[in-house]
Design an enzyme around this catalytic site. Structure first.
Site, PDB file in Angstrom:
ATOM      1  CG  ASP A   1     -59.256  29.697 -64.861  1.00 22.18           C
ATOM      2  OD1 ASP A   1     -59.324  30.933 -64.862  1.00 22.18           O
ATOM      3  OD2 ASP A   1     -59.419  29.014 -65.892  1.00 22.18           O
ATOM      4  CB  VAL A   2     -56.311  32.584 -60.871  1.00 22.95           C
ATOM      5  CG1 VAL A   2     -55.397  32.326 -62.050  1.00 22.95           C
ATOM      6  CG2 VAL A   2     -55.925  33.881 -60.183  1.00 22.95           C
TER       7      VAL A   2
END
Length: 422
Positions: free
Chosen positions: A272-273
């Site tokens: 994820d980011v």
């Protein structure tokens, strides 16, 4: 341009409107339709009026050329109001001027340029081509042993005979050749846009190197895995996303990586980011599917920093299983990595065999602990090298790729040794 003319265009709004002092507005004699006698001044002053005591241009000299950013003339013979931004050469219509007109109905009132942020107008300014993303740097290593160099050279030149390549599904072959995604290719097949050997294709058809394929009337040169794929180890940074197209315009890992000339990069799993660490990327869809499939249970090891501390009972419960909103989750191993005794943060190493969205973070949140940093340090038998810094990548040589393919149970072309996977 005379000094008086320069000062004319810089008069403050309070002195040029003629509203505060009660004086009637003076017509600009230099504009068409503004009076019977032109003043001889050729330079338009936009939405600023000319003071009475401004010196006139000398007689007998040609009027200066009109500014390229002068306001256009409306049907009434007056120039439309323009808010000049002193930082740009072209006229800019500010949001403040529009609000003033809507409120007071004075179409000739001007608002001075301001440095204050204007959200709507500023957003429009940022629209356009995306900023250029700096490419990731390649990790420089010393040359390996000569026997590894020789073996890599032999593997690089090795090609598999097309007659030994087994047919695969049509949509898969088209997607691997860069025509489009599998889902899009399935839609094309259903719509009758794809033909194989002159006949309209159907879902479930398989093609091999000897087949002729066309898409919407255009011949397609299918690409076949006749050699070892490429594999890259990338140290992902926080803020980057693992996707090919982002509607928000954020930086993707594929923007940072080198281009794959004759194939397409496929990420093995996702981060994820807000997660950094090891990300494996390859040109082999079979290798990516093999390593991501839950049935093969490849380990994923993370280094986790949390605000707080786990108890022994909580660590045991994590290894037994925790019920989350999307089903049970379990850590294969949880170990304390350490941290400053006087600090509030603690580091832990966890091993998990699933790749569900934010699973590690949600496991700690289940016990009321917030993850402040998450780094993937290992995927399967491939660990994150200490020398590979954030934003750098390392491409495996052919000998290393062959070892990965063998460990994953695949041949050099990506075929499963114990069975086929389409």
């Amino acid at each position: 341009m005379s000094k008086g003319q320069r000062n004319t265009s810089r008069q403050p709004v309070a002195r040029v409107r003629g509203q505060e002092s009660g004086q009637p507005r003076q017509p600009d004699m230099g504009r068409s339709g503004g009076g019977s006698k032109p003043s001889g001044r050729g330079k338009p002053t936009g939405n600023f009026l000319t003071p009475r005591n401004a010196p006139a241009a000398p007689q007998g000299k040609p009027a200066p050329a009109a500014r390229r950013d002068a306001a256009p003339i409306n049907p009434e013979g007056r120039r439309a109001p323009v808010n000049y931004d002193t930082r740009r050469a072209a006229p800019v219509r500010g949001e403040a001027a529009l609000q003033h007109e809507r409120r007071f109905g004075n179409k000739n009132a001007a608002m001075p340029a301001t440095d204050a942020p204007q959200p709507e107008f500023g957003k429009a300014r940022r629209e356009g081509p995306a900023p250029k993303v700096q490419r990731a740097k390649k990790l420089a290593l010393r040359a390996p042993k000569q026997e590894i160099v020789d073996r890599s050279a032999r593997l690089r030149e090795t090609r598999v005979d097309y007659s030994k390549i087994e047919p695969i599904r049509l949509q898969k072959a088209l997607a691997a050749s860069g025509v489009g995604s599998r889902r899009e290719m399935e839609e094309w097949i259903e719509a009758g846009f794809i033909t194989v050997n002159g006949k309209k294709a159907a879902l479930g058809d398989k093609v091999g190197p000897q087949d002729r394929v066309t898409a919407k009337g255009n011949p397609i040169k299918l690409k076949w895995a006749d050699r070892l794929p490429r594999v890259i180890m990338y140290h992902k940074q926080e803020g980057e996303i693992v996707t090919r197209d982002d509607p928000e315009g954020r930086v993707t890992v594929f923007d940072r990586l080198p281009q794959a000339k004759s194939s397409r990069w496929v990420a093995i799993g996702r981060l994820d980011v807000n997660t950094s660490g090891l990300l494996l990327i390859t040109t082999s869809g079979e290798l990516a599917n093999r390593m991501m499939h839950p049935s093969f249970e490849f380990d994923r090891e993370y280094s986790v920093r949390v605000l707080g501390e786990l108890t022994r009972e909580q660590m045991q419960e994590m290894t037994k299983g925790v019920e989350l909103e999307d089903g049970p989750a379990v850590f294969q191993r949880v170990s304390e990595k350490g941290g400053a005794e006087e600090g509030a943060n603690r580091w832990y190493n966890v091993v998990i065999r699933e790749g569900r969205n934010r699973e590690v973070r949600r496991m700690f949140e289940h016990f009321g602990l917030t993850v402040s940093r998450l780094i993937r340090v290992r995927f399967g038998n491939i660990g994150l090298p200490p020398r590979l810094k954030r934003g750098q990548y390392y491409e495996l040589n052919e000998a290393e790729v062959a070892a990965v393919m063998k460990w994953a149970g695949l041949t050099a072309t990506g075929q499963a040794k114990t069975g086929k996977r389409d």
